[in-house]
Design a protein around this motif. Structure first.
Motif, PDB file in Angstrom:
ATOM      1  N   CYS A  11      -0.415  54.015  18.534  1.00 28.92           N
ATOM      2  CA  CYS A  11      -0.646  52.951  17.552  1.00 28.92           C
ATOM      3  C   CYS A  11      -2.139  52.758  17.315  1.00 28.92           C
ATOM      4  O   CYS A  11      -2.586  52.548  16.175  1.00 28.92           O
ATOM      5  N   GLU A  12      -2.909  52.842  18.377  1.00 30.73           N
ATOM      6  CA  GLU A  12      -4.355  52.714  18.232  1.00 30.73           C
ATOM      7  C   GLU A  12      -4.912  53.860  17.391  1.00 30.73           C
ATOM      8  O   GLU A  12      -5.793  53.664  16.540  1.00 30.73           O
ATOM      9  N   ALA A  13      -4.383  55.070  17.587  1.00 28.88           N
ATOM     10  CA  ALA A  13      -4.841  56.222  16.811  1.00 28.88           C
ATOM     11  C   ALA A  13      -4.525  56.054  15.329  1.00 28.88           C
ATOM     12  O   ALA A  13      -5.309  56.468  14.462  1.00 28.88           O
ATOM     13  N   VAL A  14      -3.396  55.425  15.018  1.00 27.65           N
ATOM     14  CA  VAL A  14      -3.026  55.184  13.618  1.00 27.65           C
ATOM     15  C   VAL A  14      -4.065  54.291  12.939  1.00 27.65           C
ATOM     16  O   VAL A  14      -4.467  54.528  11.792  1.00 27.65           O
ATOM     17  N   LEU A  15      -4.532  53.264  13.649  1.00 23.09           N
ATOM     18  CA  LEU A  15      -5.571  52.401  13.090  1.00 23.09           C
ATOM     19  C   LEU A  15      -6.886  53.151  12.936  1.00 23.09           C
ATOM     20  O   LEU A  15      -7.608  52.960  11.949  1.00 23.09           O
ATOM     21  N   THR A  16      -7.189  53.994  13.885  1.00 18.49           N
ATOM     22  CA  THR A  16      -8.441  54.763  13.818  1.00 18.49           C
ATOM     23  C   THR A  16      -8.429  55.702  12.613  1.00 18.49           C
ATOM     24  O   THR A  16      -9.458  55.897  11.953  1.00 18.49           O
ATOM     25  N   GLU A  17      -7.289  56.277  12.288  1.00 21.21           N
ATOM     26  CA  GLU A  17      -7.201  57.150  11.116  1.00 21.21           C
ATOM     27  C   GLU A  17      -7.373  56.379   9.810  1.00 21.21           C
ATOM     28  O   GLU A  17      -7.600  56.980   8.756  1.00 21.21           O
ATOM     29  N   GLN A  18      -7.275  55.043   9.872  1.00 19.67           N
ATOM     30  CA  GLN A  18      -7.582  54.213   8.708  1.00 19.67           C
ATOM     31  C   GLN A  18      -9.035  53.742   8.720  1.00 19.67           C
ATOM     32  O   GLN A  18      -9.439  52.916   7.902  1.00 19.67           O
ATOM     33  N   ASN A  19      -9.828  54.293   9.653  1.00 20.07           N
ATOM     34  CA  ASN A  19     -11.266  53.990   9.753  1.00 20.07           C
ATOM     35  C   ASN A  19     -11.543  52.512   9.998  1.00 20.07           C
ATOM     36  O   ASN A  19     -12.532  51.952   9.492  1.00 20.07           O
ATOM     37  N   LEU A  20     -10.701  51.877  10.781  1.00 19.81           N
ATOM     38  CA  LEU A  20     -10.886  50.467  11.088  1.00 19.81           C
ATOM     39  C   LEU A  20     -11.841  50.284  12.269  1.00 19.81           C
ATOM     40  O   LEU A  20     -11.915  51.143  13.155  1.00 19.81           O
ATOM     41  N   PRO A  21     -12.579  49.190  12.305  1.00 18.51           N
ATOM     42  CA  PRO A  21     -13.483  48.943  13.429  1.00 18.51           C
ATOM     43  C   PRO A  21     -12.720  48.887  14.745  1.00 18.51           C
ATOM     44  O   PRO A  21     -11.542  48.507  14.794  1.00 18.51           O
ATOM     45  N   GLU A  22     -13.385  49.249  15.813  1.00 13.80           N
ATOM     46  CA  GLU A  22     -12.744  49.213  17.130  1.00 13.80           C
ATOM     47  C   GLU A  22     -12.636  47.788  17.666  1.00 13.80           C
ATOM     48  O   GLU A  22     -11.829  47.527  18.546  1.00 13.80           O
ATOM     49  N   THR A  23     -13.433  46.877  17.140  1.00 22.32           N
ATOM     50  CA  THR A  23     -13.358  45.480  17.562  1.00 22.32           C
ATOM     51  C   THR A  23     -12.279  44.752  16.767  1.00 22.32           C
ATOM     52  O   THR A  23     -11.887  45.186  15.684  1.00 22.32           O
ATOM     53  N   ASP A  24     -11.800  43.646  17.310  1.00 24.26           N
ATOM     54  CA  ASP A  24     -10.823  42.770  16.645  1.00 24.26           C
ATOM     55  C   ASP A  24      -9.484  43.446  16.380  1.00 24.26           C
ATOM     56  O   ASP A  24      -8.752  43.061  15.467  1.00 24.26           O
ATOM     57  N   ARG A  25      -9.146  44.440  17.176  1.00 20.57           N
ATOM     58  CA  ARG A  25      -7.827  45.036  17.072  1.00 20.57           C
ATOM     59  C   ARG A  25      -6.854  44.279  17.990  1.00 20.57           C
ATOM     60  O   ARG A  25      -7.225  43.844  19.066  1.00 20.57           O
ATOM     61  N   TRP A  26      -5.600  44.159  17.561  1.00 17.93           N
ATOM     62  CA  TRP A  26      -4.601  43.428  18.333  1.00 17.93           C
ATOM     63  C   TRP A  26      -3.255  44.138  18.284  1.00 17.93           C
ATOM     64  O   TRP A  26      -2.979  44.930  17.378  1.00 17.93           O
ATOM     65  N   MET A  27      -2.446  43.828  19.269  1.00 18.67           N
ATOM     66  CA  MET A  27      -1.058  44.293  19.284  1.00 18.67           C
ATOM     67  C   MET A  27      -0.219  43.192  19.913  1.00 18.67           C
ATOM     68  O   MET A  27      -0.560  42.680  20.980  1.00 18.67           O
ATOM     69  N   VAL A  28       0.868  42.816  19.228  1.00 18.70           N
ATOM     70  CA  VAL A  28       1.760  41.766  19.729  1.00 18.70           C
ATOM     71  C   VAL A  28       3.033  42.431  20.232  1.00 18.70           C
ATOM     72  O   VAL A  28       3.772  43.035  19.446  1.00 18.70           O
ATOM     73  N   ILE A  29       3.295  42.321  21.521  1.00 13.63           N
ATOM     74  CA  ILE A  29       4.465  42.970  22.107  1.00 13.63           C
ATOM     75  C   ILE A  29       5.458  41.920  22.594  1.00 13.63           C
ATOM     76  O   ILE A  29       5.069  40.838  23.031  1.00 13.63           O
ATOM     77  N   PRO A  30       6.763  42.221  22.515  1.00 11.63           N
ATOM     78  CA  PRO A  30       7.761  41.297  23.061  1.00 11.63           C
ATOM     79  C   PRO A  30       7.717  41.296  24.585  1.00 11.63           C
ATOM     80  O   PRO A  30       7.165  42.217  25.206  1.00 11.63           O
ATOM     81  N   THR A  31       8.315  40.301  25.183  1.00  9.74           N
ATOM     82  CA  THR A  31       8.244  40.138  26.639  1.00  9.74           C
ATOM     83  C   THR A  31       8.802  41.344  27.380  1.00  9.74           C
ATOM     84  O   THR A  31       8.250  41.775  28.393  1.00  9.74           O
TER      85      THR A  31
END
Length: 311
Positions: free
Chosen positions: A183-203
């Protein structure tokens, strides 16, 4: 002590009432109530909230176009492109409220400040309702490059799951870290900054994560999970846990697990207030609260969707 007549549907709180309580023998402490974690205050930006509060119920947000870069050689005639700034509209078109009445007799004979406690509870329930609504809504805004079996804007190489029992990603303690890294790699391929990234996971996914081999995953900054769901960082992700996801029945109980950058979602509250006024039909008060708000996915490419289930 006088005995007050009790209207139908009201509890008798007097010391002589059969259905009420006797303050001398009731505990002066109320049962502690725990609340679901809310995450929208962490994953969304509030960049336009000031404009909403000052100028009205709609903000037109202008976006920056992608400027085309061309080859140049000496003496060539330059070609000038004409661009238009696409617009995104943030509307304050949602509202939630709470309201309850309090009788003066009940307030006088109660040994607890229950009005304050009920108001606090209402505020917490309001946040949970808003959080649940946002998480159940915004996954539909995720673009094709950030979800599905061929996610990745440039590589098309990450399988993040799709509808249909055979296509849902089964998350286990053996693969949970791998999928978070994908999932992190998918954001990187969109050239997004490495800061302020989040992921919300269920319990349940957090449970598997904590059973996995975190030693090799750089899980750092472990924090309390209340009240905002933060549990720490994994790579460039700030990992948040939420019980407010709405499961999807797709043969299995499946979830749209969201991840992204804070530029994806904006949230604005225009009216957040609570008030007390005298009840015109009885001796007592009317207590109520209102939250008028709106949210919008203003940069869809900054958000992704892992469609998964517990394996």
């Amino acid at each position: 002590m006088p005995v007050y007549p009790i209207a139908p549907g009201h509890v008798d709180y007097s010391s002589t009432g059969k259905t009420g309580y006797i303050p001398q023998i009731w505990s002066t402490k109320m049962v502690i109530k725990f609340y679901s974690r809310t995450v929208y205050g962490t994953i969304a930006n509030t960049d336009y909230e000031g404009e909403i509060k000052a100028f009205g119920d709609t903000v037109i947000i202008r976006t920056t176009p992608n400027i085309d870069i061309k080859d140049y050689f000496k003496g060539m005639k330059l070609v000038y492109d004409v661009y238009e700034s696409e617009k995104v509209t943030l509307k304050i078109d949602k509202g939630k409220y709470w309201a309850f009445g309090v009788d003066d007799v009940d307030k006088r004979q109660s040994d607890l400040p229950y009005v304050d406690k009920w108001s606090d509870d209402a505020s917490q329930q309001m946040k949970i309702k808003i959080d649940t609504g946002i998480l159940a809504d915004i996954y539909a805004d995720v673009p094709a490059a950030n979800k599905g079996a061929t996610a990745g804007a440039s590589s098309l190489s990450y399988n993040l799951g799709a509808s249909g029992a055979a296509n849902i990603i089964a998350i286990t303690k053996a693969n949970v870290i791998d999928y978070i890294v994908d999932c992190e790699a998918v954001l990187t391929e969109q050239n997004l900054p490495e800061t302020d990234r989040w992921m919300v996971i269920p319990t349940w996914m957090n449970n598997l994560l904590e059973k996995s081999d975190l030693k090799d995953a750089s899980m750092t900054g472990k924090e309390s999970t209340l009240p905002n769901g933060r549990i720490g960082r994994l790579g460039n992700f700030e990992i948040l846990v939420s019980n407010n996801y709405t499961a999807v029945t797709d043969t299995y109980q499946a979830y749209h697990v969201l991840f992204g950058h804070k530029s994806a979602l904006t949230f604005a509250a225009q009216i957040t207030e609570s008030e007390s006024l005298k009840n015109p039909d009885s001796f007592g008060d009317l207590i109520r609260g209102l939250n008028v708000f709106g949210y919008e996915t203003i940069k869809p490419t900054s958000m992704g969707d892992l469609y998964c289930r517990k394996g």
